[in-house]
Every structure is written in C-alpha cells, then in structure tokens.
Scaffold this motif. Structure first.
Motif, PDB file in Angstrom:
ATOM      1  N   MET A 221       0.825  -1.198   0.000  1.00 58.07           N
ATOM      2  CA  MET A 221       0.000   0.000   0.000  1.00 58.07           C
ATOM      3  C   MET A 221       0.869   1.263   0.000  1.00 58.07           C
ATOM      4  O   MET A 221       0.531   2.266  -0.650  1.00 58.07           O
ATOM      5  CB  MET A 221      -0.923  -0.009   1.223  1.00 58.07           C
ATOM      6  N   GLU A 222       2.000   1.202   0.706  1.00 61.23           N
ATOM      7  CA  GLU A 222       2.892   2.363   0.752  1.00 61.23           C
ATOM      8  C   GLU A 222       3.495   2.628  -0.619  1.00 61.23           C
ATOM      9  O   GLU A 222       3.609   3.780  -1.059  1.00 61.23           O
ATOM     10  CB  GLU A 222       4.007   2.118   1.792  1.00 61.23           C
ATOM     11  N   GLU A 223       3.872   1.550  -1.338  1.00 59.84           N
ATOM     12  CA  GLU A 223       4.430   1.716  -2.679  1.00 59.84           C
ATOM     13  C   GLU A 223       3.388   2.280  -3.646  1.00 59.84           C
ATOM     14  O   GLU A 223       3.703   3.128  -4.482  1.00 59.84           O
ATOM     15  CB  GLU A 223       4.939   0.368  -3.186  1.00 59.84           C
ATOM     16  N   ILE A 224       2.149   1.799  -3.531  1.00 56.43           N
ATOM     17  CA  ILE A 224       1.086   2.325  -4.403  1.00 56.43           C
ATOM     18  C   ILE A 224       0.822   3.792  -4.099  1.00 56.43           C
ATOM     19  O   ILE A 224       0.662   4.629  -5.003  1.00 56.43           O
ATOM     20  CB  ILE A 224      -0.193   1.485  -4.233  1.00 56.43           C
ATOM     21  N   PHE A 225       0.793   4.144  -2.800  1.00 57.33           N
ATOM     22  CA  PHE A 225       0.447   5.502  -2.402  1.00 57.33           C
ATOM     23  C   PHE A 225       1.550   6.492  -2.780  1.00 57.33           C
ATOM     24  O   PHE A 225       1.282   7.592  -3.263  1.00 57.33           O
ATOM     25  CB  PHE A 225       0.190   5.535  -0.889  1.00 57.33           C
ATOM     26  N   LYS A 226       2.823   6.109  -2.536  1.00 59.26           N
ATOM     27  CA  LYS A 226       3.928   7.018  -2.830  1.00 59.26           C
ATOM     28  C   LYS A 226       4.277   7.040  -4.316  1.00 59.26           C
ATOM     29  O   LYS A 226       4.727   8.065  -4.823  1.00 59.26           O
ATOM     30  CB  LYS A 226       5.156   6.608  -2.016  1.00 59.26           C
ATOM     31  N   GLY A 227       4.106   5.922  -5.002  1.00 55.61           N
ATOM     32  CA  GLY A 227       4.460   5.872  -6.413  1.00 55.61           C
ATOM     33  C   GLY A 227       3.239   5.877  -7.304  1.00 55.61           C
ATOM     34  O   GLY A 227       3.093   5.013  -8.176  1.00 55.61           O
ATOM     35  N   THR A 228       2.310   6.823  -7.072  1.00 56.27           N
ATOM     36  CA  THR A 228       1.079   6.868  -7.858  1.00 56.27           C
ATOM     37  C   THR A 228       1.373   7.065  -9.343  1.00 56.27           C
ATOM     38  O   THR A 228       0.739   6.463 -10.208  1.00 56.27           O
ATOM     39  CB  THR A 228       0.177   8.004  -7.349  1.00 56.27           C
ATOM     40  N   LYS A 229       2.356   7.904  -9.649  1.00 56.32           N
ATOM     41  CA  LYS A 229       2.703   8.171 -11.048  1.00 56.32           C
ATOM     42  C   LYS A 229       3.204   6.903 -11.725  1.00 56.32           C
ATOM     43  O   LYS A 229       2.768   6.555 -12.832  1.00 56.32           O
ATOM     44  CB  LYS A 229       3.767   9.265 -11.105  1.00 56.32           C
ATOM     45  N   GLU A 230       4.142   6.177 -11.065  1.00 61.63           N
ATOM     46  CA  GLU A 230       4.666   4.942 -11.639  1.00 61.63           C
ATOM     47  C   GLU A 230       3.566   3.876 -11.724  1.00 61.63           C
ATOM     48  O   GLU A 230       3.485   3.130 -12.709  1.00 61.63           O
ATOM     49  CB  GLU A 230       5.836   4.410 -10.798  1.00 61.63           C
ATOM     50  N   PHE A 231       2.713   3.824 -10.701  1.00 56.86           N
ATOM     51  CA  PHE A 231       1.610   2.861 -10.706  1.00 56.86           C
ATOM     52  C   PHE A 231       0.670   3.138 -11.880  1.00 56.86           C
ATOM     53  O   PHE A 231       0.267   2.229 -12.608  1.00 56.86           O
ATOM     54  CB  PHE A 231       0.859   2.958  -9.383  1.00 56.86           C
ATOM     55  N   LYS A 232       0.345   4.412 -12.098  1.00 57.26           N
ATOM     56  CA  LYS A 232      -0.526   4.799 -13.207  1.00 57.26           C
ATOM     57  C   LYS A 232       0.110   4.435 -14.542  1.00 57.26           C
ATOM     58  O   LYS A 232      -0.549   3.897 -15.437  1.00 57.26           O
ATOM     59  CB  LYS A 232      -0.810   6.296 -13.132  1.00 57.26           C
ATOM     60  N   GLN A 233       1.411   4.705 -14.695  1.00 56.85           N
ATOM     61  CA  GLN A 233       2.093   4.415 -15.942  1.00 56.85           C
ATOM     62  C   GLN A 233       2.125   2.917 -16.237  1.00 56.85           C
ATOM     63  O   GLN A 233       1.904   2.479 -17.370  1.00 56.85           O
ATOM     64  CB  GLN A 233       3.534   4.963 -15.892  1.00 56.85           C
ATOM     65  N   GLU A 234       2.356   2.112 -15.183  1.00 54.15           N
ATOM     66  CA  GLU A 234       2.419   0.671 -15.390  1.00 54.15           C
ATOM     67  C   GLU A 234       1.048   0.105 -15.728  1.00 54.15           C
ATOM     68  O   GLU A 234       0.915  -0.759 -16.585  1.00 54.15           O
ATOM     69  CB  GLU A 234       2.989  -0.005 -14.144  1.00 54.15           C
ATOM     70  N   VAL A 235      -0.001   0.607 -15.062  1.00 53.40           N
ATOM     71  CA  VAL A 235      -1.365   0.196 -15.406  1.00 53.40           C
ATOM     72  C   VAL A 235      -1.685   0.578 -16.846  1.00 53.40           C
ATOM     73  O   VAL A 235      -2.269  -0.200 -17.618  1.00 53.40           O
ATOM     74  CB  VAL A 235      -2.377   0.826 -14.426  1.00 53.40           C
ATOM     75  N   PHE A 236      -1.298   1.794 -17.217  1.00 57.06           N
ATOM     76  CA  PHE A 236      -1.541   2.286 -18.571  1.00 57.06           C
ATOM     77  C   PHE A 236      -0.903   1.350 -19.606  1.00 57.06           C
ATOM     78  O   PHE A 236      -1.520   0.965 -20.595  1.00 57.06           O
ATOM     79  CB  PHE A 236      -0.970   3.701 -18.698  1.00 57.06           C
ATOM     80  N   GLU A 237       0.363   0.969 -19.372  1.00 62.26           N
ATOM     81  CA  GLU A 237       1.079   0.122 -20.328  1.00 62.26           C
ATOM     82  C   GLU A 237       0.464  -1.261 -20.427  1.00 62.26           C
ATOM     83  O   GLU A 237       0.282  -1.813 -21.521  1.00 62.26           O
ATOM     84  CB  GLU A 237       2.552   0.017 -19.919  1.00 62.26           C
ATOM     85  N   LYS A 238       0.150  -1.876 -19.274  1.00 64.28           N
ATOM     86  CA  LYS A 238      -0.411  -3.232 -19.293  1.00 64.28           C
ATOM     87  C   LYS A 238      -1.796  -3.255 -19.920  1.00 64.28           C
ATOM     88  O   LYS A 238      -2.139  -4.175 -20.665  1.00 64.28           O
ATOM     89  CB  LYS A 238      -0.452  -3.798 -17.871  1.00 64.28           C
TER      90      LYS A 238
END
Length: 479
Positions: A115-132
């Motif tokens: 949860m901490e990685e998702i919360f702090k890395g929202t930009k990276e999480f969004k980009q990875e979701v976008f790509e997949k």
C-alpha cells in the motif's frame, strides 16, 4: 450507390468481390455488397476499480479512461471493425470489455505492491497500469488516449488512508508542539542573556563614570592645592580625602564586581534550571509521541491481522460452500444417473414384458389355431368312422403310438425279472365250455381262486404282503 463517410467515420464494405473486409472513407457500393459505418471518436469510461494490495488491504481506485480505435493503423481499424464496431460504443458489452481488462490488470499489479508503494508511487503505478492495459487493448484495435487515475479511496470498513492521515496529522501536531517548546526555550534563555548583559554593561558604565568623576574632582583639587600651596594643612587634609575617596571607590568597585559575578552565576543557574525543565518537557513530549506512534502501529497491525483473519475465514467459508455445492452437485448427478438407469431398466423390463406378452399372445393365438385345426381334424375323423367314438379313440391311440409306448414301458418294467408262472384252473375251461356258459357265482368263485397265487407271486417278486383283512400267505404251496 456511392457512399461517403464523415470525418470521424469509416465505411466497412463486405460482400461479392471482397475477400475479407474493405475499410475506406468513400466507395461505390455494388449490388451484392453490404456497407456499414462506424465511428472512431474516443469515449470516456468512468468506473471504480476495487483491488487489494500485497498486505491484503482493499482499496478503491477511481479512474477515467478515454479509449477509442487507433485511427492511424489499418490493422487496428480492421480488428476494431470486426470485433467492436457491431456493438454500440456506449453499450454494456463494450464497457464491460474495457472495464474487465482494466480491472484485471489493475488487480494483478496492485497485488504485487504494498500500500505504501502504491500511495507514494502513484505516477509509476498509473504508468504501469496504462502500459499493461494498452497491451491488452491492442488485440481489439483500441488505443488509450488519456488515463486519469484519481486518489485512492478507502473501502468501507477498511479505513487505511484515514488512519494514515490521522497519523500524519498527529505527527505534524507533535512536531509543532516541540518546535514551539524549543522556540519558547530559546526566547527565555535569550531574554535572560540579554538582561544579564544589560545589567553588566550598566554597572560597568556606572563605575567608569564614577571613576571619571573622581578623576575630575581630583584634578580640581590638585589645581586648588596648587593655588593654595602655602596652606600645608589644607593640602594634607585634601590628600587624606582623596585617599579616602579612592578607598571607597575601590570598595565599591569590589562590591560591584561581586554583584556582577553573583548575577552571572544566578543567570547561568537560571538558564541551566530552565534548560533542565525544557529538556524534561521535551522528553515528556517525545514519550507521548512514541506512545502515540506505538499505539498507531499496534492498531494498524491489529487491523491488518483482523482483516487477514476475516479474509482467511471468508476463504475457508467459500471453500466449504464450494465443497458442499460440489458434493450436492455430485449427489444430484448420481441421483439423475440412478434415475436414468432406473428409467432405462424400467424401459428394458417393459420391453421384455411387452415382448413376452406379445409372444404369449402369439403363442395363445397359435394354440387356438392349432386347437381349431385339431377340432376340425377330429370332427372330420369322427365323420369318417361314422360317429363311432371307440373307433376314433383306437385310431388316435394307434396313430399316436400309444400301444407301442405301453409295450415299451411294460417291457422296461419287467426287464430282469424271473417270474414264476403257475397255472390254476377252476374245474372248467374254455374248451370244455366253448359257449362260455355257467352261473355268475361260479365265475366269481373262479376270480377269488386266482387271488392267493397272485398275492404269492407279488410277494416273491417285490417282497410286499397283502393287507391282513384280505388274508395271509403261508408256506404251503398247495393252497
């Protein structure tokens, strides 16, 4: 017919003369061909994805995806025309398709991150979701023009972000209190330092002023002594006063120095005392902060353990339910199989019974026909012998081989016997009386005479004795 598509549309032509499909902006539609239009403008899909992090903490991810066909790629347009264009872009079919792909990829990605990685890395999480998600949408000829992932939202009953905000707010409040205490400590210490320095400087200036004043008085007196040099007593007196003034001045200087030193010591002690009090307050605030931190950590850990236990219990319940459903389904299938087997067995038995009944009916019909034929045959024979039933009986017995069977049976019955043949006479014979005359009593007496030898012969052949009421057999053969 000549068809033309608008700027945001394409024509799809199929039919005679076209191997697969033809995608174009304008074309002649010939007889035997079908032409449809599809719009390539993107559509916004808004929904909330419910996912779970690596710590099994559920959360909601509000997202808005702008999705449409890839207009600059003919292969993508072909896929879109075949798979998506027959449906309305705003229909539940297309929305469920896009939402299913996005939810599936988001859940898989969220399950591999804390949860901490998702919360702090929202930009990276969004980009990875976008790509997949884009990788999955390529097979439908769709392109993500824009993806807006909003802030994560707590699921009801799992207020992780609320607790995290309260924790951050409490840490900020505690830090502000510590900063205020430190600022107050510095202010009070600075105030005391400045006050001590002011008192010291004032005492120093006052002493210097008095010294200068004394020096000026001494100079005036010296001038007066010079003027009145002839008065020796007065000069001695003035010198004594000067000496006394100097002694007083030295004494006052020593007192002022002592007071200054005492003030310095008191200021240092007051500063140390205040520093100790402030340090004690700081330690107390640190202890409170640590206590709150430990409480928050324990509460978070307890919440996580509780949710884990609840999820495990739900999973066990789900497995039990599925096992029960599988067992019930198996029993239902067994019952259906048994019912089908029983129906098949019943049908087989019914067919066998029907076959036996049919065979019995045919057999009865055959017997009936045989009986009718035999009746006709007997009636014909009876008419042939002139209605003589005795002759008919003898004919049937002879034609049926009954006399031969009787002879055979009698022969098998006496086979191996060694009979003793005795001939008795009752005093008359057929030759003596060829006409068969005589009285009836004489004939009866002849029959009774034949009984003793008959009983004796039976006894010798079989060992059986006649009943006592009929008589007994003796050894006298002349009976």
């Amino acid at each position: 017919m000549y068809r033309v598509a608008r700027a945001s549309e394409y024509l799809v032509i199929t039919g005679s003369g076209i191997t697969d499909i033809n995608i174009t902006k304008k074309a002649w539609v010939l007889p035997g061909q079908s032409c449809t239009k599809f719009d390539i403008s993107p559509v916004n899909y808004t929904f909330e994805v419910q996912a779970m992090s690596a710590e099994k903490l559920p959360f909601l991810l509000p997202a808005v995806f702008t999705v449409g066909p890839r207009a600059d790629d003919e292969a993508s347009l072909t896929k879109y025309a075949k798979l998506i264009s027959p449906h309305d872009k705003l229909s539940n079919h297309v929305k469920d398709l896009v939402q299913g792909i996005i939810e599936g990829e988001t859940r898989v990605l969220a399950a591999s991150m804390t949860m901490e990685e998702i919360f702090k890395g929202t930009k990276e999480f969004k980009q990875e979701v976008f790509e997949k998600v884009q990788l999955e949408l390529n097979q439908f000829g769709l392109l993500i023009y824009n993806a807006n992932v909003k802030q994560l939202v707590d699921v009801q009953g799992h207020e992780y972000f609320s607790y995290l905000g309260q924790k951050t707010q409490m840490e900020a409040a505690n830090q502000a209190k510590i900063d205020v205490a430190e600022a107050r400590m510095k202010g009070e210490i600075g105030e005391k330092l400045r006050l001590g320095e002011t008192l010291q400087n004032a005492a120093k200036i006052d002493a210097e002023t008095r010294i200068i004043s004394t020096q000026r008085g001494g100079e005036g007196r010296k001038a007066e002594i010079k003027v009145r040099t002839e008065v020796k007593v007065y000069e001695n007196h003035r010198e004594a006063e000067v000496a006394e003034a100097n002694a007083v001045l030295a004494k006052k200087k020593a007192g002022w120095a002592k007071e200054a030193q005492v003030a310095e010591v008191e200021a240092e002690k007051a500063v140390a005392l205040r520093d100790a009090e402030l340090q004690k307050e700081v330690e107390r605030m640190n202890a409170l902060a640590m206590t709150e931190k430990l409480k928050a950590e324990l509460l978070s850990k307890a919440s996580v353990e509780y949710e884990t236990k609840v999820q495990e219990a739900n999973w066990e319940l789900y497995k039990k339910q599925k096992e029960a459903e599988a067992f019930l389904y198996e029993k239902e299938k067994e019952a259906e199989a048994q019912r089908a087997t029983a129906e098949a067995d019943f049908y087989r038995r019914k067919q066998i019974i029907d076959g036996d009944l049919y065979a019995k009916m045919k057999e009865a019909e055959g017997l009936k026909a045989l009986a009718e034929a035999q009746g006709t045959y007997l009636h014909t024979l009876l008419e042939a012998v002139g209605g003589n039933y005795g002759a008919l009986r003898d004919y049937l017995m002879i034609s049926g081989g009954m006399f031969q069977d009787l002879a055979k049976i009698n022969g098998e019955a006496i086979h191996g016997l060694q009979p003793k043949i005795s001939i008795w006479t009752n005093g008359g014979s057929h030759e003596a009386n060829p006409e068969g005359g005589g009285s009836a009593l004489k004939e009866v007496a002849g029959i009774y005479k034949t009984l003793p030898p008959l009983f004796k012969t039976v006894h010798e052949q079989t060992g059986m004795m006649p009943p006592t009421w009929m008589g007994t057999i003796t050894n006298d053969s002349s009976q």
